[in-house]
Design an enzyme around this catalytic site. Structure first.
Site, PDB file in Angstrom:
ATOM      1  N   CYS A 100       2.215  -8.218  -5.375  1.00 42.79           N
ATOM      2  CA  CYS A 100       2.633  -8.974  -6.071  1.00 42.79           C
ATOM      3  C   CYS A 100       3.027 -10.474  -6.137  1.00 42.79           C
ATOM      4  CB  CYS A 100       4.409  -8.360  -6.685  1.00 42.79           C
ATOM      5  SG  CYS A 100       4.752  -9.716  -8.242  1.00 42.79           S
ATOM      6  N   VAL A 114      -9.153   8.452   1.568  1.00 43.85           N
ATOM      7  CA  VAL A 114      -8.791   9.073   1.869  1.00 43.85           C
ATOM      8  C   VAL A 114      -7.293   9.725   3.058  1.00 43.85           C
ATOM      9  CG1 VAL A 114      -9.476  11.914   3.129  1.00 43.85           C
ATOM     10  CG2 VAL A 114     -10.910  11.045   1.329  1.00 43.85           C
ATOM     11  N   GLN A 115      -8.085   8.831   3.553  1.00 47.48           N
ATOM     12  CA  GLN A 115      -6.288   8.929   4.663  1.00 47.48           C
ATOM     13  C   GLN A 115      -4.974   8.410   4.571  1.00 47.48           C
ATOM     14  OE1 GLN A 115      -8.123   6.244   7.997  1.00 47.48           O
ATOM     15  NE2 GLN A 115      -9.698   6.037   6.770  1.00 47.48           N
ATOM     16  N   MET A 128      -8.528   3.721   9.467  1.00 47.93           N
ATOM     17  CA  MET A 128      -7.546   2.665   9.223  1.00 47.93           C
ATOM     18  C   MET A 128      -7.040   2.435   9.962  1.00 47.93           C
ATOM     19  SD  MET A 128      -7.015   3.607   4.841  1.00 47.93           S
ATOM     20  CE  MET A 128      -8.142   2.712   3.343  1.00 47.93           C
ATOM     21  N   GLY A 129      -6.044   1.176   9.764  1.00 47.25           N
ATOM     22  CA  GLY A 129      -4.749   0.890  10.440  1.00 47.25           C
ATOM     23  C   GLY A 129      -4.971  -1.060  10.469  1.00 47.25           C
ATOM     24  N   ASP A 159       5.542  -4.515   6.214  1.00 51.11           N
ATOM     25  CA  ASP A 159       6.121  -6.040   6.646  1.00 51.11           C
ATOM     26  C   ASP A 159       6.373  -6.893   5.383  1.00 51.11           C
ATOM     27  OD1 ASP A 159       3.372  -6.605   6.995  1.00 51.11           O
ATOM     28  OD2 ASP A 159       4.332  -7.602   8.499  1.00 51.11           O
ATOM     29  N   ASP A 164       0.071   2.592   9.016  1.00 54.33           N
ATOM     30  CA  ASP A 164      -0.120   1.770   9.726  1.00 54.33           C
ATOM     31  C   ASP A 164       0.014   2.199  11.183  1.00 54.33           C
ATOM     32  OD1 ASP A 164      -2.507   1.004   8.102  1.00 54.33           O
ATOM     33  OD2 ASP A 164      -1.321  -0.817   7.712  1.00 54.33           O
ATOM     34  N   GLY A 190       0.539  -1.066   0.306  1.00 54.86           N
ATOM     35  CA  GLY A 190       0.236  -0.141  -0.769  1.00 54.86           C
ATOM     36  C   GLY A 190       0.542   1.140   0.067  1.00 54.86           C
TER      37      GLY A 190
END
Ligand code: F6P
Length: 363
Positions: A75, A285-286, A194-195, A105, A152, A11
Site C-alpha cells: 500500500c 509457484v513457490q 525466490m528469496g 519487515d 523468504d 506478499g
C-alpha cells in the site's frame, strides 16, 4: 469486549490463513470483537466494507488454503501521514485498538510507525472534529502484535517465517520432477528460486535435493567460480552421473555485487562444457498451493500467542513480534527485530557477508 483487527500485508505466503483463523477464534474465545481488515493497509485506509466483523464460522475451512482469504496489498497510501490519519479514523470509530499484522519487515515497520504516531493522529482527528473527546480518551492506546508471513525466511528474530516450509516443499517437488526429465536427456538444469536478498530457500532446497551447486547472496562466488563449477560438473559426469542440477537464488551475486543469473550460469556451462542445458524459473509457484502441516501449525500457534500478547498488554507495552525460537513461540520487541533485519540489509550492501549471516542468526 476489546476491539481487535487482523490483516495480512505485503506478499502472501502459505499458512497466513491458519494464522488469521487462529487470531479470530482466539480473539472471540477471549471475548473480543474481532474484525478482518481486507486488502492489507489499503483496506485500513479505505475503510468501508474492507473492515468487517468476523465470526467463528467465517474462518472455517480455510486452514488448508494457500494465500490469504482476506487479501493483501503493498500500500502506497499508508506511507503518507494522510493515509495513516484515515486509517486511525477507521479504527477508532469502530473501537479497534488492537492490531495483529501478518506480513514481512516492511509491513511490520509500518505498524510500528503507526503506533508511535497514534497519539498525534488522534489529536489531529479530535481537532478536526472527526472524533469526540470521549473517543480520544477511550481509545488512546494502540496495541500491536506482529507475525512474520513470508516465504523468504529473511526476518531476524524468528527461526522460521510462516510460508517458508511450504515454499521449500514446492521447490523440492519441482526439482524432483525436473530430475526425471534431466536424467532421460542427460541435461543440466539451472533452477532459479525466490528469496529476494536471502539465500535460505536456495540453500536448503539444494541440500534437500542433492543439487550439484548453489548460488546464494550471502556467499558470493570467488573470481575463479567458472573454473570451479566446470570442474565439478565435469567430474560428476565422468563418474557416471547423467544430469546436473544447479540452484540459483534470485538474489545471488558475485564478490563485486554483480548478479549471478540463471542465464549467466547457463552460458558458462554451454560455452565451456557444451552440455545440453535448460533453465527453469520457479516463480510464484513457490508461493502458491496448500500450506504444509508445519506452516498450518506455525500459523495457529503464532496467532494464538499474538492475541494473548495483546490481551496482556499494558499502556506502556511495546509492540511485539511473535516468533519461533527452537520449538517455542516467543514474543520479541518488534522494533529490535526490524532494526536487526535492516542491519542485515546494510551489511549485505556493504559487502560484509559474514556480518550479515551473523546478524541473521539467533541473538
Ligand atoms: O517476498 C516474497 C517474494 O516472493 C520474494 O521471494 C520475491 O522476490 C518477491 O516476493 C516477488 O514479489 P511479487 O509477488 O511482487 O512479484
Amino acid at each position: 469486549g476489546k476491539g481487535l483487527a487482523v490483516f495480512t500485508s505485503g506478499g502472501d505466503s502459505q499458512g497466513m490463513n491458519a494464522a488469521v483463523r487462529s487470531v479470530v477464534r482466539m480473539g472471540i474465545y477471549l471475548g473480543c470483537k474481532v474484525y478482518f481488515i481486507r486488502e492489507g493497509y489499503q483496506g485500513m485506509v479505505d475503510g468501508g466494507d474492507n473492515i468487517e466483523e468476523a465470526n467463528w464460522s467465517s474462518v472455517s475451512s480455510i486452514i488448508h488454503k494457500g494465500g490469504t482469504i482476506i487479501g493483501s496489498a503493498r500500500c502506497m497510501d499508508f506511507i503518507q501521514r494522510e493515509g495513516r490519519l484515515k486509517a486511525a479514523y477507521n479504527l477508532v470509530t469502530r473501537g479497534i485498538t488492537n492490531l495483529v499484522v501478518i506480513g514481512g519487515d516492511g509491513s511490520l515497520t509500518g505498524a510500528n510507525l503507526f503506533r508511535q504516531e497514534w497519539s498525534s493522529l488522534l489529536d489531529e482527528l479530535l481537532e478536526n472534529n472527526k472524533i469526540t473527546k470521549d473517543q480520544r480518551e477511550k481509545y488512546k492506546y494502540l496495541h500491536i502484535a506482529g507475525m512474520v508471513g513470508s516465504i523468504d525466511n529473511d526476518f531476524c528474530g524468528t527461526d522460521m517465517t510462516i510460508g517458508t516450509d511450504s515454499a521449500l516443499h514446492r521447490i523440492i517437488e519441482a526439482i524432483d520432477a525436473i530430475v526425471s526429465t534431466a536424467y532421460s536427456h542427460q541435461r543440466t538444469f539451472i533452477m532459479e528460486v525466490m528469496g529476494r536478498h536471502c539465500g535460505y530457500l536456495a540453500l536448503v532446497a539444494a541440500l534437500a535435493s542433492e543439487a550439484d551447486q548453489v548460488f546464494i547472496p550471502e556467499d558470493p562466488v570467488p573470481n575463479n567460480w567458472v573454473e570451479k563449477l566446470c570442474k565439478r560438473l565435469q567430474q560428476e559426469r565422468r563418474s557416471g552421473q547423467r544430469l546436473n542440477i544447479i540452484i540459483v537464488a534470485e538474489g545471488a551475486i558475485d564478490r563485486e555485487g554483480k548478479p549471478i543469473t540463471a542465464e549467466l550460469v547457463k552460458k558458462v556451462v554451454v560455452d565451456n562444457l557444451q552440455q545440453d542445458t535448460r533453465i527453469t524459473v520457479l516463480g510464484h509457484v513457490q508461493r502458491g498451493g496448500s500450506p504444509s502441516a508445519f506452516d498450518r501449525i506455525l500459523g495457529c500457534r503464532m496467532g494464538a500467542e499474538a492475541v494473548m500478547a495483546l490481551m496482556e498488554a499494558t499502556p506502556d507495552t511495546e509492540p511485539c513480534v511473535v516468533s519461533l525460537d527452537g520449538n517455542q513461540a516467543v514474543r520479541l520487541p518488534l522494533m529490535e527485530c526490524v532494526r536487526r533485519t535492516k542491519a542485515v540489509a546494510q551489511a549485505m550492501a556493504d559487502k560484509n557477508w559474514d556480518l550479515a549471516v551473523q546478524l541473521r542468526g539467533r541473538s
